[in-house]
Design an enzyme around this catalytic site. Structure first.
Site: not given
Ligand code: NAD
Ligand code: APR
Length: 276
Positions: A121, A129, A170
């Site tokens: 990510h 940009c 830009c």
């Molecule tokens: P999305 O929900 O738009 O889905 C991403 C892709 O995965 C799409 O092509 C969707 O069709 C596919 N997908 C969704 N659910 C699925 C499933 N159950 N089985 C198979 N394919 C599936 O994407 P998202 O989850 O909304 O987020 C897109 C990316 O952005 C993710 O990797 C998310 O973690 C990331 N993100 C990053 C941040 C950050 O701050 N770094 C914040 C939010 C999201």
């Molecule tokens: N040790 C192990 N597991 C933990 C701990 C810990 N100390 N604290 C929390 N957890 C677990 C929680 O139970 C939860 O299942 O870690 C998991 C965190 O899940 P999310 O908050 O959904 O984080 P993540 O899975 O990384 O989210 C995926 O979604 O919002 C986007 O881009 C963002 O990278 C993120 C992506």
């Protein structure tokens, strides 16, 4: 799924190729809130406003305030014993690759070699940009102060404060270089990961570590299924009582309930030694 560390140790000692998917739970013990678990950011903040292109377009100042808040959290955070154990595994096992969904730089600061780490990510310290896509500040893993965009968070951040592109002629608004919802992961990186997983010249992946993630977000979570299709045995580490993902674990898998900072060093000590 088994909860036995000793059977996991027996397995990891014979593992030829290990893939890891790292989530917010890995950095939670370092003081960076997760997204969905207890205290998760998306429980108090609106993900649509803060982590989507539409949200940024509607209110760039709000998104930057959120992002700068998390940057200061990351700077104040220190890598924990799990980051260190995974970095040591990368040193010891050339056939180990970690895919992190975290945008913090704690893995790098724990000494995790860049060629054993893909950041799905992006990095919270990268900025790009919205118009010409120029990356105006690369994230540096030294944990140093980032020059590009600072703001005294005790004062409101307005549109006038939002940085603009430095490229000649830009003037686009700059945005955090992270992957937001509805955005896809960088194609070249996905291709490299796919090739690593399906490398015909190397043994198949036999171990899939899933650490601190709700494993609900795609496409990142699809890598777990890809490793399973190669015959990998899955080992999940999560504070939840039961595996929170929808994947469902099988007989030959492991589920370790607890804090990653405590469990991951114990799981890997068989390979990296006990100094966690
Ligand atoms: P999305 O929900 O738009 O889905 C991403 C892709 O995965 C799409 O092509 C969707 O069709 C596919 N997908 C969704 N659910 C699925 C499933 N159950 N089985 C198979 N394919 C599936 O994407 P998202 O989850 O909304 O987020 C897109 C990316 O952005 C993710 O990797 C998310 O973690 C990331 N993100 C990053 C941040 C950050 O701050 N770094 C914040 C939010 C999201
Ligand atoms: N040790 C192990 N597991 C933990 C701990 C810990 N100390 N604290 C929390 N957890 C677990 C929680 O139970 C939860 O299942 O870690 C998991 C965190 O899940 P999310 O908050 O959904 O984080 P993540 O899975 O990384 O989210 C995926 O979604 O919002 C986007 O881009 C963002 O990278 C993120 C992506």
């Amino acid at each position: 799924a088994s909860r036995s560390l000793s059977t996991f140790h027996d397995h990891i000692l014979t593992s030829r190729r290990t893939l890891a998917l790292l989530g917010a739970g890995l950095s939670a013990p370092s003081g960076i809130p997760t997204f969905r678990g207890a205290g998760g950011v998306w429980r108090t903040h609106d993900v649509l406003q803060l982590a989507t292109p539409a949200g940024f377009a509607a209110d760039p100042a709000l998104v930057w305030a959120f992002e700068l808040e998390r940057r200061s959290l990351v700077r104040a955070a220190r890598p924990n014993a799990a980051h260190v154990a995974l970095a040591k595994l990368a040193e010891k096992n050339n056939h180990f690759l970690a895919l992190t969904m975290n945008v913090d730089d704690l893995s790098e600061r724990a000494g995790h070699a860049e060629d054993h780490l893909f950041r799905l990510h992006g990095s919270i310290f990268s900025t790009k940009c919205t118009v010409c896509d120029a990356h105006v500040a690369e994230d540096c893993a030294d944990g140093g102060v980032r020059k590009l965009f600072e703001h005294d968070l005790s004062k409101p951040l307005t549109l006038a404060d939002v940085p603009r592109c430095l490229e000649p002629d830009c003037d686009g608004l700059l945005r955090p270089g992270v992957v937001w919802f509805s955005e896809s992961l960088p194609q070249p990186m996905m291709k490299e990961i796919f090739e690593w997983i399906n490398d015909p010249n190397d043994s198949a992946i036999d171990t899939m570590l899933v650490i601190g993630t709700s494993a609900l977000v795609y496409p990142a979570t699809a890598y777990i299924e890809a490793a399973r299709r190669k015959g990998a045995r899955v080992a999940v580490v999560n504070v939840e009582k039961e595996d929170p993902s929808l994947l469902g674990l099988e007989e030959q898998d492991w589920y370790f309930e607890g804090d990653a900072a405590e469990l991951v060093p114990r799981m890997l000590e068989a390979v990296v030694g006990g100094d966690g």
